[in-house]
Design a protein around this motif. Structure first.
Motif, PDB file in Angstrom:
ATOM      1  N   UNK A  37       0.739  -1.325  -0.140  1.00  0.00           N
ATOM      2  CA  UNK A  37       0.019   0.219  -0.047  1.00  0.00           C
ATOM      3  C   UNK A  37       0.779   1.410  -0.023  1.00  0.00           C
ATOM      4  N   UNK A  38       1.919   1.358  -0.776  1.00  0.00           N
ATOM      5  CA  UNK A  38       3.073   2.339  -0.774  1.00  0.00           C
ATOM      6  C   UNK A  38       2.396   3.600  -0.865  1.00  0.00           C
ATOM      7  N   UNK A  39       1.610   3.653  -1.976  1.00  0.00           N
ATOM      8  CA  UNK A  39       1.235   5.139  -2.287  1.00  0.00           C
ATOM      9  C   UNK A  39       0.342   5.805  -1.212  1.00  0.00           C
ATOM     10  N   UNK A  75       1.773   9.711   5.349  1.00  0.00           N
ATOM     11  CA  UNK A  75       2.899  10.545   6.007  1.00  0.00           C
ATOM     12  C   UNK A  75       3.245  12.013   5.556  1.00  0.00           C
ATOM     13  N   UNK A  76       3.220  11.925   4.314  1.00  0.00           N
ATOM     14  CA  UNK A  76       3.442  13.322   3.899  1.00  0.00           C
ATOM     15  C   UNK A  76       2.568  14.523   4.316  1.00  0.00           C
ATOM     16  N   UNK A  77       1.444  14.126   4.420  1.00  0.00           N
ATOM     17  CA  UNK A  77       0.502  15.281   4.988  1.00  0.00           C
ATOM     18  C   UNK A  77       0.702  15.312   6.391  1.00  0.00           C
ATOM     19  N   UNK A 103       4.901  20.137  10.670  1.00  0.00           N
ATOM     20  CA  UNK A 103       6.243  21.043  10.658  1.00  0.00           C
ATOM     21  C   UNK A 103       5.498  22.444  10.471  1.00  0.00           C
ATOM     22  N   UNK A 104       4.468  22.685   9.714  1.00  0.00           N
ATOM     23  CA  UNK A 104       3.975  23.935   9.430  1.00  0.00           C
ATOM     24  C   UNK A 104       3.450  24.332  10.983  1.00  0.00           C
ATOM     25  N   UNK A 105       2.728  23.647  11.571  1.00  0.00           N
ATOM     26  CA  UNK A 105       2.426  24.109  13.062  1.00  0.00           C
ATOM     27  C   UNK A 105       3.758  24.400  13.832  1.00  0.00           C
ATOM     28  N   UNK A 156      11.670  11.138   2.824  1.00  0.00           N
ATOM     29  CA  UNK A 156      10.572  12.345   2.663  1.00  0.00           C
ATOM     30  C   UNK A 156      10.242  13.051   3.832  1.00  0.00           C
ATOM     31  N   UNK A 157      10.357  12.348   4.847  1.00  0.00           N
ATOM     32  CA  UNK A 157       9.970  12.818   6.253  1.00  0.00           C
ATOM     33  C   UNK A 157      11.138  13.762   6.636  1.00  0.00           C
ATOM     34  N   UNK A 158      12.373  13.118   6.433  1.00  0.00           N
ATOM     35  CA  UNK A 158      13.782  13.949   6.700  1.00  0.00           C
ATOM     36  C   UNK A 158      13.664  15.137   6.123  1.00  0.00           C
ATOM     37  N   UNK A 159      13.399  15.193   4.898  1.00  0.00           N
ATOM     38  CA  UNK A 159      13.572  16.390   4.033  1.00  0.00           C
ATOM     39  C   UNK A 159      12.742  17.431   4.534  1.00  0.00           C
TER      40      UNK A 159
END
Ligand SMILES: [Zn+2]
Ligand SMILES: [Zn+2]
Length: 284
Positions: free
Chosen positions: A8-10, A16-18, A24-26, A171-174
Protein backbone atom coordinates in the motif's frame (compact mmCIF):
# COMPACT_ATOMS: atom_id res chain seq x y z
CA UNK A 1 3.94 -5.97 8.52
CA UNK A 2 6.41 -3.99 6.41
CA UNK A 3 5.48 -6.12 3.39
CA UNK A 4 1.78 -5.24 3.77
CA UNK A 5 2.76 -1.57 4.02
CA UNK A 6 4.95 -1.93 0.90
CA UNK A 7 1.90 -3.15 -1.03
CA UNK A 8 0.00 0.00 0.00
CA UNK A 9 2.99 2.19 -0.73
CA UNK A 10 1.16 5.14 -2.32
CA UNK A 11 -1.34 5.50 0.56
CA UNK A 12 1.36 5.11 3.24
CA UNK A 13 3.56 7.76 1.62
CA UNK A 14 0.72 10.22 1.07
CA UNK A 15 -0.50 9.85 4.67
CA UNK A 16 2.96 10.38 6.14
CA UNK A 17 3.63 13.32 3.77
CA UNK A 18 0.53 15.20 4.92
CA UNK A 19 1.05 14.25 8.58
CA UNK A 20 4.64 15.55 8.67
CA UNK A 21 3.70 18.60 6.56
CA UNK A 22 1.00 19.65 9.06
CA UNK A 23 3.28 19.00 12.03
CA UNK A 24 6.13 21.06 10.58
CA UNK A 25 3.80 23.90 9.50
CA UNK A 26 2.47 24.13 13.06
CA UNK A 27 6.01 24.09 14.51
CA UNK A 28 7.13 26.82 12.07
CA UNK A 29 4.31 29.09 13.24
CA UNK A 30 5.05 28.48 16.93
CA UNK A 31 8.89 28.68 16.89
CA UNK A 32 10.19 30.18 13.61
CA UNK A 33 13.97 30.36 13.06
CA UNK A 34 13.87 33.26 10.58
CA UNK A 35 11.36 35.86 9.51
CA UNK A 36 10.03 34.93 6.05
CA UNK A 37 10.78 37.55 3.37
CA UNK A 38 8.00 36.56 0.98
CA UNK A 39 4.30 35.76 1.33
CA UNK A 40 3.48 32.13 2.06
CA UNK A 41 0.64 32.19 -0.49
CA UNK A 42 2.94 32.88 -3.45
CA UNK A 43 5.67 30.42 -2.40
CA UNK A 44 3.39 27.62 -1.24
CA UNK A 45 1.30 27.72 -4.42
CA UNK A 46 4.46 27.12 -6.46
CA UNK A 47 6.10 24.63 -4.08
CA UNK A 48 3.02 22.52 -3.38
CA UNK A 49 1.88 22.83 -7.02
CA UNK A 50 5.13 21.22 -8.13
CA UNK A 51 4.66 18.37 -5.61
CA UNK A 52 1.27 17.54 -7.15
CA UNK A 53 2.72 17.80 -10.66
CA UNK A 54 5.73 15.61 -9.78
CA UNK A 55 3.53 12.92 -8.24
CA UNK A 56 1.44 12.73 -11.43
CA UNK A 57 4.43 12.77 -13.80
CA UNK A 58 6.33 10.12 -11.80
CA UNK A 59 3.33 7.75 -11.94
CA UNK A 60 2.92 8.29 -15.68
CA UNK A 61 6.59 7.76 -16.57
CA UNK A 62 7.30 4.97 -14.06
CA UNK A 63 4.23 2.73 -13.71
CA UNK A 64 6.30 0.67 -11.24
CA UNK A 65 7.54 2.52 -8.14
CA UNK A 66 11.03 1.69 -6.77
CA UNK A 67 9.31 -0.44 -4.07
CA UNK A 68 7.67 -2.59 -6.77
CA UNK A 69 10.98 -2.82 -8.65
CA UNK A 70 12.57 -4.16 -5.45
CA UNK A 71 9.86 -6.83 -5.20
CA UNK A 72 10.45 -7.78 -8.84
CA UNK A 73 14.23 -7.99 -8.27
CA UNK A 74 13.65 -10.31 -5.30
CA UNK A 75 11.38 -12.54 -7.41
CA UNK A 76 13.99 -12.78 -10.19
CA UNK A 77 17.00 -13.05 -7.86
CA UNK A 78 18.64 -9.83 -9.11
CA UNK A 79 21.13 -7.85 -7.02
CA UNK A 80 23.65 -8.56 -4.26
CA UNK A 81 21.25 -9.08 -1.33
CA UNK A 82 19.14 -11.48 -3.38
CA UNK A 83 22.24 -13.64 -3.95
CA UNK A 84 24.16 -13.17 -0.68
CA UNK A 85 21.66 -14.03 2.03
CA UNK A 86 21.66 -11.63 4.99
CA UNK A 87 19.19 -11.75 7.87
CA UNK A 88 16.14 -9.60 7.10
CA UNK A 89 16.90 -6.64 9.37
CA UNK A 90 20.55 -6.49 8.36
CA UNK A 91 19.64 -6.40 4.66
CA UNK A 92 17.09 -3.64 5.38
CA UNK A 93 19.54 -1.52 7.42
CA UNK A 94 22.39 -1.97 4.92
CA UNK A 95 20.09 -1.10 2.00
CA UNK A 96 18.82 2.09 3.67
CA UNK A 97 22.40 3.26 4.38
CA UNK A 98 23.61 2.42 0.84
CA UNK A 99 20.60 4.19 -0.73
CA UNK A 100 21.27 7.24 1.42
CA UNK A 101 24.90 7.31 0.29
CA UNK A 102 23.78 7.04 -3.35
CA UNK A 103 21.43 10.02 -2.88
CA UNK A 104 24.28 12.01 -1.30
CA UNK A 105 26.53 11.28 -4.30
CA UNK A 106 23.69 12.15 -6.66
CA UNK A 107 23.25 15.49 -4.87
CA UNK A 108 26.99 16.26 -5.21
CA UNK A 109 26.79 15.30 -8.89
CA UNK A 110 23.86 17.64 -9.67
CA UNK A 111 25.81 20.49 -8.08
CA UNK A 112 29.01 19.67 -10.00
CA UNK A 113 27.85 19.00 -13.56
CA UNK A 114 26.74 22.27 -15.20
CA UNK A 115 23.76 20.85 -17.14
CA UNK A 116 22.51 18.96 -14.07
CA UNK A 117 22.98 22.07 -11.91
CA UNK A 118 20.50 23.76 -14.28
CA UNK A 119 17.94 21.13 -13.21
CA UNK A 120 18.78 21.13 -9.51
CA UNK A 121 19.14 24.88 -8.99
CA UNK A 122 15.34 25.20 -8.96
CA UNK A 123 15.53 23.63 -5.49
CA UNK A 124 17.85 26.53 -4.56
CA UNK A 125 15.91 29.41 -6.14
CA UNK A 126 13.32 29.43 -3.35
CA UNK A 127 13.82 32.84 -1.68
CA UNK A 128 12.82 31.55 1.76
CA UNK A 129 13.52 28.23 3.47
CA UNK A 130 10.64 26.29 5.02
CA UNK A 131 9.00 22.84 5.02
CA UNK A 132 7.62 23.34 1.48
CA UNK A 133 11.15 23.97 0.13
CA UNK A 134 11.88 20.33 1.03
CA UNK A 135 9.55 19.05 -1.68
CA UNK A 136 10.49 21.63 -4.34
CA UNK A 137 12.33 19.77 -7.12
CA UNK A 138 12.10 20.11 -10.89
CA UNK A 139 10.10 17.21 -12.45
CA UNK A 140 13.07 16.22 -14.66
CA UNK A 141 15.30 15.97 -11.58
CA UNK A 142 12.62 13.83 -9.88
CA UNK A 143 12.61 11.45 -12.88
CA UNK A 144 16.43 11.31 -12.88
CA UNK A 145 16.39 10.62 -9.16
CA UNK A 146 13.81 7.79 -9.45
CA UNK A 147 15.87 6.24 -12.27
CA UNK A 148 19.07 6.31 -10.19
CA UNK A 149 17.25 4.94 -7.14
CA UNK A 150 15.82 2.05 -9.18
CA UNK A 151 19.26 1.23 -10.61
CA UNK A 152 20.75 1.13 -7.08
CA UNK A 153 17.80 -0.96 -5.79
CA UNK A 154 18.32 -3.56 -8.55
CA UNK A 155 22.14 -3.58 -8.17
CA UNK A 156 22.11 -4.16 -4.43
CA UNK A 157 18.90 -6.24 -4.42
CA UNK A 158 17.35 -4.05 -1.71
CA UNK A 159 14.33 -5.65 0.02
CA UNK A 160 11.01 -3.91 -0.85
CA UNK A 161 10.53 -3.10 2.84
CA UNK A 162 13.90 -1.29 2.91
CA UNK A 163 12.94 0.80 -0.11
CA UNK A 164 9.65 1.76 1.52
CA UNK A 165 11.40 2.67 4.80
CA UNK A 166 13.97 4.69 2.85
CA UNK A 167 11.38 6.57 0.76
CA UNK A 168 9.24 7.42 3.80
CA UNK A 169 12.21 8.40 5.98
CA UNK A 170 13.84 10.44 3.18
CA UNK A 171 10.59 12.30 2.57
CA UNK A 172 9.95 13.00 6.26
CA UNK A 173 13.62 13.93 6.90
CA UNK A 174 13.61 16.33 3.97
CA UNK A 175 10.54 18.12 5.35
CA UNK A 176 12.11 18.20 8.83
CA UNK A 177 15.50 19.51 7.73
CA UNK A 178 13.97 22.25 5.55
CA UNK A 179 11.87 23.42 8.51
CA UNK A 180 12.02 27.09 9.47
CA UNK A 181 12.23 25.94 13.07
CA UNK A 182 14.47 26.82 15.99
CA UNK A 183 16.02 23.98 17.97
CA UNK A 184 18.08 24.59 21.12
CA UNK A 185 21.80 24.60 20.14
CA UNK A 186 22.64 21.60 22.35
CA UNK A 187 19.79 19.54 20.88
CA UNK A 188 20.86 20.53 17.35
CA UNK A 189 24.41 19.35 18.09
CA UNK A 190 23.20 16.04 19.50
CA UNK A 191 20.75 15.40 16.65
CA UNK A 192 23.46 16.21 14.07
CA UNK A 193 25.29 13.07 15.08
CA UNK A 194 22.53 10.93 13.57
CA UNK A 195 20.37 13.09 11.30
CA UNK A 196 20.64 16.23 9.14
CA UNK A 197 19.05 19.08 11.14
CA UNK A 198 17.39 22.26 9.77
CA UNK A 199 20.41 24.39 10.79
CA UNK A 200 22.75 21.97 9.03
CA UNK A 201 20.80 21.91 5.77
CA UNK A 202 20.04 25.66 5.79
CA UNK A 203 23.77 26.27 5.18
CA UNK A 204 23.26 24.46 1.85
CA UNK A 205 20.62 27.05 0.83
CA UNK A 206 22.96 30.03 1.37
CA UNK A 207 23.56 32.37 -1.59
CA UNK A 208 27.33 32.07 -0.89
CA UNK A 209 28.63 29.44 -3.37
CA UNK A 210 31.08 28.07 -0.81
CA UNK A 211 28.20 27.37 1.57
CA UNK A 212 25.82 26.14 -1.18
CA UNK A 213 28.43 23.51 -2.03
CA UNK A 214 28.38 22.11 1.51
CA UNK A 215 26.10 19.78 3.49
CA UNK A 216 24.72 17.64 0.66
CA UNK A 217 23.23 14.98 2.96
CA UNK A 218 19.44 14.64 3.21
CA UNK A 219 19.09 11.95 5.88
CA UNK A 220 22.36 10.84 7.44
CA UNK A 221 24.88 13.59 8.29
CA UNK A 222 27.91 11.27 8.15
CA UNK A 223 28.75 11.48 4.43
CA UNK A 224 29.46 15.22 4.57
CA UNK A 225 31.75 14.77 7.58
CA UNK A 226 33.52 11.74 6.13
CA UNK A 227 33.99 13.11 2.64
CA UNK A 228 34.93 16.73 3.37
CA UNK A 229 31.77 18.62 2.42
CA UNK A 230 30.65 19.46 5.96
CA UNK A 231 30.15 23.07 7.02
CA UNK A 232 29.03 23.75 10.58
CA UNK A 233 27.28 27.16 10.35
CA UNK A 234 26.71 29.94 7.78
CA UNK A 235 29.25 32.81 8.04
CA UNK A 236 26.52 35.44 8.47
CA UNK A 237 24.48 33.41 10.96
CA UNK A 238 21.10 31.79 10.34
CA UNK A 239 19.04 34.97 10.74
CA UNK A 240 21.17 37.22 8.50
CA UNK A 241 22.26 34.81 5.77
CA UNK A 242 20.63 35.23 2.34
CA UNK A 243 18.64 32.25 1.05
CA UNK A 244 18.74 31.36 -2.66
CA UNK A 245 21.26 31.77 -5.48
CA UNK A 246 22.43 34.94 -7.23
CA UNK A 247 20.26 34.32 -10.31
CA UNK A 248 16.44 34.32 -10.07
CA UNK A 249 16.04 36.92 -7.28
CA UNK A 250 12.73 38.21 -8.69
CA UNK A 251 9.73 37.03 -6.57
CA UNK A 252 7.91 36.41 -9.89
CA UNK A 253 10.32 33.45 -10.31
CA UNK A 254 8.50 31.75 -7.41
CA UNK A 255 5.53 31.10 -9.70
CA UNK A 256 5.08 27.52 -10.93
CA UNK A 257 5.45 28.16 -14.67
CA UNK A 258 8.60 30.25 -14.11
CA UNK A 259 10.04 27.51 -11.85
CA UNK A 260 9.47 24.88 -14.56
CA UNK A 261 11.32 27.06 -17.10
CA UNK A 262 14.40 27.66 -14.90
CA UNK A 263 16.59 24.82 -16.31
CA UNK A 264 16.20 26.27 -19.79
CA UNK A 265 16.61 30.01 -19.21
CA UNK A 266 19.46 32.30 -18.11
CA UNK A 267 23.15 31.36 -17.93
CA UNK A 268 24.53 28.49 -15.83
CA UNK A 269 25.98 30.89 -13.27
CA UNK A 270 28.96 30.50 -10.97
CA UNK A 271 27.94 27.63 -8.72
CA UNK A 272 28.64 24.45 -10.71
CA UNK A 273 31.95 22.48 -10.45
CA UNK A 274 34.13 22.92 -7.43
CA UNK A 275 32.97 26.33 -6.21
CA UNK A 276 33.67 25.68 -2.58
CA UNK A 277 36.43 27.76 -1.03
CA UNK A 278 38.71 25.62 1.15
CA UNK A 279 41.35 28.31 1.74
CA UNK A 280 39.48 30.10 4.53
CA UNK A 281 39.73 28.09 7.77
CA UNK A 282 36.09 28.95 8.53
CA UNK A 283 35.09 27.31 5.30
CA UNK A 284 36.86 24.02 5.90
ZN1 LIG B 1 21.44 21.20 -3.53
ZN1 LIG C 1 17.42 21.65 0.31
Amino acid sequence: MLDTLARNEAAVRLGIFFGVLMLMMGWEVMAPRRKLNHGRGLRWTGNLGIVALNTGIARLVFPLAPVAVAALAAERGWGVFNVVELTGWLAIAASVVILDFAIYLQHVMVHAVPALWRLHRMHHTDLDFDVTTGARFHPIEILLSIGIKMAVVVLIGAPAAAVLVFEVVLNAASMFNHGNVALPAALDRALRLVVVTPDMHRVHHSIDASETNSNFGFNLPWWDRLLGTYRDQPAKGHRDMTIGIDLFRDPADLRLHRMLAQPFVSEIGDYAINRRDFSDPDHR
